[in-house]
Write a protein that holds these residues in place. Structure first.
Motif, PDB file in Angstrom:
ATOM      1  N   MET A 316       0.832  -1.211   0.000  1.00  0.00           N
ATOM      2  CA  MET A 316       0.000   0.000   0.000  1.00  0.00           C
ATOM      3  C   MET A 316       0.861   1.254   0.000  1.00  0.00           C
ATOM      4  N   VAL A 317       1.818   1.324   0.920  1.00  0.00           N
ATOM      5  CA  VAL A 317       2.661   2.512   1.075  1.00  0.00           C
ATOM      6  C   VAL A 317       3.493   2.772  -0.179  1.00  0.00           C
ATOM      7  N   THR A 318       3.980   1.713  -0.802  1.00  0.00           N
ATOM      8  CA  THR A 318       4.841   1.864  -1.985  1.00  0.00           C
ATOM      9  C   THR A 318       4.039   1.922  -3.289  1.00  0.00           C
ATOM     10  N   SER A 319       2.689   1.764  -3.180  1.00  0.00           N
ATOM     11  CA  SER A 319       1.835   1.677  -4.383  1.00  0.00           C
ATOM     12  C   SER A 319       2.421   0.643  -5.349  1.00  0.00           C
ATOM     13  N   GLY A 320       2.786  -0.496  -4.799  1.00  0.00           N
ATOM     14  CA  GLY A 320       3.491  -1.519  -5.556  1.00  0.00           C
ATOM     15  C   GLY A 320       2.752  -2.028  -6.774  1.00  0.00           C
ATOM     16  N   ILE A 321       1.413  -2.148  -6.683  1.00  0.00           N
ATOM     17  CA  ILE A 321       0.652  -2.665  -7.824  1.00  0.00           C
ATOM     18  C   ILE A 321       0.623  -1.637  -8.957  1.00  0.00           C
ATOM     19  N   LYS A 322       0.474  -0.361  -8.589  1.00  0.00           N
ATOM     20  CA  LYS A 322       0.436   0.695  -9.616  1.00  0.00           C
ATOM     21  C   LYS A 322       1.806   0.960 -10.225  1.00  0.00           C
ATOM     22  N   ASN A 323       2.856   0.858  -9.402  1.00  0.00           N
ATOM     23  CA  ASN A 323       4.194   1.231  -9.858  1.00  0.00           C
ATOM     24  C   ASN A 323       5.135   0.053 -10.067  1.00  0.00           C
ATOM     25  N   GLY A 324       4.613  -1.173  -9.973  1.00  0.00           N
ATOM     26  CA  GLY A 324       5.474  -2.353  -9.993  1.00  0.00           C
ATOM     27  C   GLY A 324       6.105  -2.669 -11.327  1.00  0.00           C
ATOM     28  N   GLU A 325       5.431  -2.315 -12.432  1.00  0.00           N
ATOM     29  CA  GLU A 325       5.976  -2.669 -13.743  1.00  0.00           C
ATOM     30  C   GLU A 325       7.319  -1.980 -13.979  1.00  0.00           C
ATOM     31  N   GLY A 326       8.335  -2.771 -14.245  1.00  0.00           N
ATOM     32  CA  GLY A 326       9.665  -2.231 -14.502  1.00  0.00           C
ATOM     33  C   GLY A 326      10.485  -1.965 -13.259  1.00  0.00           C
ATOM     34  N   ASN A 327       9.892  -2.148 -12.071  1.00  0.00           N
ATOM     35  CA  ASN A 327      10.602  -1.918 -10.811  1.00  0.00           C
ATOM     36  C   ASN A 327      10.756  -3.268 -10.108  1.00  0.00           C
ATOM     37  N   THR A 328      11.955  -3.784 -10.104  1.00  0.00           N
ATOM     38  CA  THR A 328      12.195  -5.141  -9.586  1.00  0.00           C
ATOM     39  C   THR A 328      11.810  -5.276  -8.124  1.00  0.00           C
ATOM     40  N   LEU A 329      12.185  -4.293  -7.296  1.00  0.00           N
ATOM     41  CA  LEU A 329      11.890  -4.370  -5.861  1.00  0.00           C
ATOM     42  C   LEU A 329      10.390  -4.391  -5.609  1.00  0.00           C
ATOM     43  N   LEU A 330       9.651  -3.493  -6.272  1.00  0.00           N
ATOM     44  CA  LEU A 330       8.195  -3.442  -6.061  1.00  0.00           C
ATOM     45  C   LEU A 330       7.526  -4.708  -6.593  1.00  0.00           C
ATOM     46  N   THR A 331       8.030  -5.229  -7.697  1.00  0.00           N
ATOM     47  CA  THR A 331       7.489  -6.477  -8.241  1.00  0.00           C
ATOM     48  C   THR A 331       7.656  -7.619  -7.243  1.00  0.00           C
ATOM     49  N   ILE A 332       8.834  -7.696  -6.633  1.00  0.00           N
ATOM     50  CA  ILE A 332       9.100  -8.740  -5.633  1.00  0.00           C
ATOM     51  C   ILE A 332       8.174  -8.575  -4.427  1.00  0.00           C
ATOM     52  N   LEU A 333       7.959  -7.331  -3.993  1.00  0.00           N
ATOM     53  CA  LEU A 333       7.085  -7.074  -2.844  1.00  0.00           C
ATOM     54  C   LEU A 333       5.641  -7.499  -3.130  1.00  0.00           C
ATOM     55  N   VAL A 334       5.154  -7.210  -4.336  1.00  0.00           N
ATOM     56  CA  VAL A 334       3.786  -7.609  -4.698  1.00  0.00           C
ATOM     57  C   VAL A 334       3.676  -9.134  -4.734  1.00  0.00           C
ATOM     58  N   LEU A 335       4.679  -9.794  -5.300  1.00  0.00           N
ATOM     59  CA  LEU A 335       4.663 -11.256  -5.334  1.00  0.00           C
ATOM     60  C   LEU A 335       4.711 -11.842  -3.921  1.00  0.00           C
ATOM     61  N   CYS A 336       5.517 -11.233  -3.052  1.00  0.00           N
ATOM     62  CA  CYS A 336       5.590 -11.698  -1.660  1.00  0.00           C
ATOM     63  C   CYS A 336       4.232 -11.563  -0.982  1.00  0.00           C
ATOM     64  N   LEU A 337       3.523 -10.457  -1.281  1.00  0.00           N
ATOM     65  CA  LEU A 337       2.179 -10.280  -0.723  1.00  0.00           C
ATOM     66  C   LEU A 337       1.260 -11.406  -1.183  1.00  0.00           C
ATOM     67  N   LEU A 338       1.283 -11.727  -2.469  1.00  0.00           N
ATOM     68  CA  LEU A 338       0.445 -12.809  -2.992  1.00  0.00           C
ATOM     69  C   LEU A 338       0.805 -14.155  -2.355  1.00  0.00           C
ATOM     70  N   PHE A 339       2.102 -14.397  -2.170  1.00  0.00           N
ATOM     71  CA  PHE A 339       2.539 -15.659  -1.563  1.00  0.00           C
ATOM     72  C   PHE A 339       2.092 -15.742  -0.102  1.00  0.00           C
ATOM     73  N   VAL A 340       2.257 -14.644   0.649  1.00  0.00           N
ATOM     74  CA  VAL A 340       1.891 -14.626   2.074  1.00  0.00           C
ATOM     75  C   VAL A 340       0.384 -14.789   2.253  1.00  0.00           C
ATOM     76  N   VAL A 341      -0.404 -14.078   1.449  1.00  0.00           N
ATOM     77  CA  VAL A 341      -1.862 -14.170   1.572  1.00  0.00           C
ATOM     78  C   VAL A 341      -2.339 -15.578   1.222  1.00  0.00           C
ATOM     79  N   ASN A 342      -1.768 -16.181   0.175  1.00  0.00           N
ATOM     80  CA  ASN A 342      -2.147 -17.550  -0.175  1.00  0.00           C
ATOM     81  C   ASN A 342      -1.787 -18.538   0.931  1.00  0.00           C
ATOM     82  N   ALA A 343      -0.588 -18.393   1.500  1.00  0.00           N
ATOM     83  CA  ALA A 343      -0.160 -19.297   2.577  1.00  0.00           C
ATOM     84  C   ALA A 343      -1.043 -19.118   3.812  1.00  0.00           C
ATOM     85  N   GLY A 344      -1.350 -17.869   4.155  1.00  0.00           N
ATOM     86  CA  GLY A 344      -2.202 -17.593   5.308  1.00  0.00           C
ATOM     87  C   GLY A 344      -3.633 -18.058   5.096  1.00  0.00           C
TER      88      GLY A 344
END
Length: 449
Positions: A316-344
């Motif tokens: 949310m703070v990094t607007s990772g979904i809106k700004n993730g394209e082309g930004n490796t760090l934000l892309t990784i953070l969004v994927l980590c969110l998807l992995f954590v939510v699925n595991a939880g």
């Protein structure tokens, strides 16, 4: 000390053959309900309706899963052979019936009868099979694996989560190779396959010989009386945090494929969907096995909610979904969110029966677990729809270019602001769930179970 029925002697008293394997056969079959997204567009196109109209079949399936578990919990409690047979018949009949109405809809495009038939077969009939099939092996597993109840239930429920990862490529291959009408042919073939799997599971499933259902007055009291042995808000708290975890999970998982495309990974959407399904299954097994080592099993839910809040807040703070394209760090953070939510999301499912047994004992666990699964039913009607409403009312759709393997360019319509806004709703719900977990669900000893 456990009797020989829990040892790995003859197959008739082998806990893997009489509990673990039949549980996996049942759960790996019914778990394919989550493959809906693989063929929902195919169904919509074939019968002449919008994807939105056909989506209700999945919502009804999850709703009736919860409702059938709630109302048939006593049947499971009394006779797992009857309930597992009901599950096999209803699930297979629902799949076959869905195939028939898809066929009918193909012959009569736009037929309301075809759409309603799919709702009834995939939603109601399969839903009853889902609820009874989900419940049937759970208590049996906890009785055979007395010292590692979490590991045992996690193994079976992981089968439910892994079913999507296993069946998705098979279903996609069938759709690609069965030719004209492949969508309804697939349902008919799978109806036979899953009936055989579930019927074998039904034949093998058996409670330990040393387990006798309690016959005392206290043990046979009503479910509400059992629940009232603890403060009523204790049970309400368990129900609510289970409901919220599923609602948030479905809200994000339902938008998962579009979020992946939004951050520039459209080419890997299929692979990443399989990876998130593996995290879902891994969370079911890992979190429940981990909970076996904890004094208070509710600690697992605190961890799930805290991790979900942290990763949702970062994106949310990094607007990772809106700004993730082309930004490796934000892309990784969004994927980590998807992995954590699925595991939880998966971990929440596998821990609820053992948490309930810790609080209320084993005497009526199938019935209490069944009533609690009504939370899953209601979440099935609210999670996806909440996310869809937010995406349709916030932000604007934009087209992004996606380079295909053949050198051409495909334009994909996404709503980055809408997906980002979904996170504002889920983080509020996760915080509420954590507060409920901390305030209402009191620590309890595992010795009672």
């Amino acid at each position: 000390m456990e009797k020989s029925s829990n040892n790995t002697g003859g197959w008739r008293t082998n806990k893997w053959i009489r509990a673990a394997i039949p549980a996996l056969l049942l759960h790996c079959s019914i778990g394919t309900v989550y493959c809906w997204s693989i063929f929902s567009q195919e169904i919509a196109d074939y019968i002449g309706f919008s994807k939105g109209a056909t989506e209700w079949a999945f919502s009804f399936a999850i709703f009736f899963l919860g409702m059938s578990a709630a109302f048939l919990g006593n049947v499971v409690e009394k006779d797992i052979h009857k309930s597992s047979l009901i599950a096999a018949i209803c699930f297979a009949a629902g799949m076959a019936g869905t195939g028939f109405f898809i066929y009918y809809g193909g012959q009569n495009p736009g037929s309301v009868l075809a759409l309603v038939g799919i709702y009834i077969c995939y939603g109601f009939i399969m839903g009853v099979g889902l609820g009874t099939g989900y419940l049937s092996p759970v208590k049996t597993l906890m009785l055979w694996f007395k010292d590692r109840k979490g590991l045992a239930t996690g193994l079976a429920v992981a089968g439910f989560g892994a079913a999507k990862a296993i069946a998705s490529p098979i279903m996609q291959s069938m759709l690609d190779n069965l030719g004209e009408g492949g969508i309804y042919k697939m349902f008919w073939i799978l109806a036979v396959v899953y009936f055989v799997m579930m019927f074998v599971g039904h034949l093998l499933l058996k409670k330990p010989d040393d387990w006798h259902e309690p016959q005392t007055k206290d043990a046979s009291q009503s479910i509400m009386s059992v629940i009232k042995t603890k403060p009523i808000m204790n049970y309400v708290g368990i129900w609510l945090m289970f409901y919220i975890n599923i609602t948030c999970g479905l809200a994000l998982i339902s938008q998962e494929k579009m979020i992946i495309k939004c951050i520039g990974l459209a080419s890997f959407a299929g692979i990443l969907s399989t990876v998130t399904a593996i995290f879902n299954a891994g969370g079911r097994l890992g979190f429940s096995a981990w909970a076996d080592t904890m004094k208070d099993r509710n600690t697992i839910y605190k961890l799930i909610f805290i991790l979900s809040i942290i990763f949702t807040g970062i994106v949310m703070v990094t607007s990772g979904i809106k700004n993730g394209e082309g930004n490796t760090l934000l892309t990784i953070l969004v994927l980590c969110l998807l992995f954590v939510v699925n595991a939880g999301y998966g971990g929440g499912f596998s821990n609820v029966p053992t948490l309930l047994s810790d609080h209320y004992g084993m005497g009526n666990i199938s019935a209490i677990h069944g009533i609690t699964l009504s939370a899953w039913g209601f979440a099935g009607l609210t999670g996806n729809q909440m996310a869809s409403w937010i995406v349709s009312h916030f932000g604007e759709s934009v087209e992004i270019a996606h380079d295909l393997a053949d050198g051409t360019t495909e334009y994909i319509t996404v709503n980055p602001t809408g997906y980002q806004t979904v996170l504002y709703a889920t983080i509020v719900l996760y915080i509420i769930a954590l507060l409920i977990c901390l305030i209402f669900v009191k620590p309890t000893s595992k010795e009672k179970a």
